[in-house]
Scaffold this motif. Structure first.
Motif, PDB file in Angstrom:
ATOM      1  N   GLY A  63       2.979  -1.903   0.678  1.00 19.60           N
ATOM      2  CA  GLY A  63       1.720  -1.797   0.126  1.00 19.60           C
ATOM      3  C   GLY A  63       0.824  -1.239   1.103  1.00 19.60           C
ATOM      4  O   GLY A  63      -0.364  -0.581   0.595  1.00 19.60           O
ATOM      5  N   TYR A  64       1.314  -1.035   2.336  1.00 17.37           N
ATOM      6  CA  TYR A  64       0.614  -0.472   3.354  1.00 17.37           C
ATOM      7  C   TYR A  64       0.658   1.091   3.261  1.00 17.37           C
ATOM      8  O   TYR A  64      -0.231   1.883   3.953  1.00 17.37           O
ATOM      9  CB  TYR A  64       0.683  -0.914   4.668  1.00 17.37           C
ATOM     10  CG  TYR A  64       0.343  -2.267   4.963  1.00 17.37           C
ATOM     11  CD1 TYR A  64      -0.923  -2.588   5.448  1.00 17.37           C
ATOM     12  CD2 TYR A  64       1.119  -3.159   4.664  1.00 17.37           C
ATOM     13  CE1 TYR A  64      -1.227  -4.003   5.809  1.00 17.37           C
ATOM     14  CE2 TYR A  64       0.906  -4.901   4.931  1.00 17.37           C
ATOM     15  CZ  TYR A  64      -0.454  -5.071   5.297  1.00 17.37           C
ATOM     16  OH  TYR A  64      -0.887  -6.335   5.589  1.00 17.37           O
ATOM     17  N   ARG A  65       1.567   1.632   2.633  1.00 19.31           N
ATOM     18  CA  ARG A  65       1.662   2.988   2.466  1.00 19.31           C
ATOM     19  C   ARG A  65       1.106   3.566   1.125  1.00 19.31           C
ATOM     20  O   ARG A  65       1.442   4.502   0.552  1.00 19.31           O
ATOM     21  CB  ARG A  65       3.358   3.153   2.239  1.00 19.31           C
ATOM     22  CG  ARG A  65       4.194   2.944   3.661  1.00 19.31           C
ATOM     23  CD  ARG A  65       5.397   3.702   3.480  1.00 19.31           C
ATOM     24  NE  ARG A  65       6.455   3.600   4.728  1.00 19.31           N
ATOM     25  CZ  ARG A  65       6.998   2.715   4.895  1.00 19.31           C
ATOM     26  NH1 ARG A  65       7.538   1.908   4.163  1.00 19.31           N
ATOM     27  NH2 ARG A  65       7.791   2.723   6.326  1.00 19.31           N
ATOM     28  N   HIS A  66      -0.157   3.163   0.770  1.00 19.96           N
ATOM     29  CA  HIS A  66      -0.637   3.887  -0.221  1.00 19.96           C
ATOM     30  C   HIS A  66      -0.929   5.164  -0.246  1.00 19.96           C
ATOM     31  O   HIS A  66      -1.498   5.869   0.882  1.00 19.96           O
ATOM     32  CB  HIS A  66      -2.082   3.110  -0.437  1.00 19.96           C
ATOM     33  CG  HIS A  66      -2.757   3.310  -1.731  1.00 19.96           C
ATOM     34  ND1 HIS A  66      -3.544   4.605  -2.150  1.00 19.96           N
ATOM     35  CD2 HIS A  66      -2.881   2.375  -3.057  1.00 19.96           C
ATOM     36  CE1 HIS A  66      -3.944   4.547  -3.325  1.00 19.96           C
ATOM     37  NE2 HIS A  66      -3.690   3.350  -3.810  1.00 19.96           N
ATOM     38  N   PRO A  67      -0.710   6.074  -1.097  1.00 22.64           N
ATOM     39  CA  PRO A  67      -0.601   7.640  -0.996  1.00 22.64           C
ATOM     40  C   PRO A  67      -2.100   8.183  -0.726  1.00 22.64           C
ATOM     41  O   PRO A  67      -2.048   9.127   0.095  1.00 22.64           O
ATOM     42  CB  PRO A  67       0.093   7.883  -2.357  1.00 22.64           C
ATOM     43  CG  PRO A  67      -0.206   6.886  -3.114  1.00 22.64           C
ATOM     44  CD  PRO A  67      -0.106   5.670  -2.527  1.00 22.64           C
ATOM     45  N   GLU A  68      -3.007   7.562  -1.165  1.00 20.35           N
ATOM     46  CA  GLU A  68      -4.328   8.020  -0.884  1.00 20.35           C
ATOM     47  C   GLU A  68      -4.914   7.389   0.206  1.00 20.35           C
ATOM     48  O   GLU A  68      -6.008   7.843   0.734  1.00 20.35           O
ATOM     49  CB  GLU A  68      -5.060   8.147  -2.346  1.00 20.35           C
ATOM     50  CG  GLU A  68      -4.666   8.704  -3.452  1.00 20.35           C
ATOM     51  CD  GLU A  68      -5.468   8.781  -4.827  1.00 20.35           C
ATOM     52  OE1 GLU A  68      -6.464   8.035  -4.534  1.00 20.35           O
ATOM     53  OE2 GLU A  68      -5.338   9.670  -5.597  1.00 20.35           O
TER      54      GLU A  68
END
Length: 225
Positions: A63-68
């Motif tokens: 969840g910490y790897r949000h693309p934006e």
């Protein structure tokens, strides 16, 4: 932040080329130390998996790897090593506007003020720097009152050299920002010695929730208080 996500690094003649903003593994670089100094990053560590051990359970970090709006930072530098935050560690962060306030004793990821460093004729190597929050400074407080207050919460301020460092940094901050912006007093370390710094509250963008360390075999997470 969106411009940091796309086209952040490429390869020329087989050699990795990085930007100020992001590391080659897609995490954001944050300076643990002077953001105008280059740091040699650690190499050879495996990429982060989506789940890492954390005490007696597994922590899902996908969840910490949000693309934006990615919220995983790679620590570059050793200025926070007295607080067990090392060069190459990863920080899982929460956005400041998602929490009610910035409390004392938090690892804060601060956007570097380009105008401030421009006034010092210094070239930036990082977009963010890492500091440990100490005290939300009331607008217009005198340095004498600030020192008196700090004596109630930290023993380090009793050292004369720390008081002199505090006065210098406070005068620099007030000289540049005036009394119009609310400041956060934070600490870092230079060659193991504590140093104070002041930053406008609105430049504090993230607060770290977890630190990830590689023990030579795998990444492991630790919850930050």
């Amino acid at each position: 932040m969106k411009q940091l996500v796309s086209n952040l690094y490429h390869f020329v003649f087989g050699e990795e080329v990085r930007t100020n903003g992001m590391d080659a593994d897609g995490t954001i670089r944050v300076a643990a130390g002077d953001p105008t100094l280059s740091v040699t990053p650690l190499k050879g560590l495996e990429l982060l998996p989506d789940r890492v051990p954390c005490e007696n359970s597994m922590l899902d970090i996908s969840g910490y790897r949000h693309p934006e709006e990615p919220r995983i930072f790679t620590v570059e530098g050793s200025s926070m090593s007295p607080e067990d935050i090392s060069n190459g560690d990863k920080l899982l962060c929460i956005e400041v506007d998602a929490i009610k306030s910035i409390e004392q004793g938090k690892l804060a990821v601060i956007a570097v003020d380009r105008e401030y460093y421009k006034s010092k004729n210094k070239e930036l190597k990082f977009d963010y720097k890492l500091r440990h929050t100490l005290f939300n400074v009331p607008v217009g407080i005198s340095i004498e009152k600030l020192i008196d207050f700090l004596k109630k919460i930290t023993n380090s301020i009793f050292l004369v050299e720390n008081q002199e460092n505090l006065k210098t940094k406070y005068n620099e901050a007030i000289g540049f920002y005036g009394n119009e912006r609310e400041l956060m007093l934070s600490v870092t370390y230079r060659k193991g010695k504590l140093r104070y710094s002041f930053h406008p509250i609105d430049l504090i963008k993230y607060v770290a929730e977890y630190v990830l360390k590689h023990n030579g075999e795998e990444w492991r997470a630790k919850k930050l208080e």
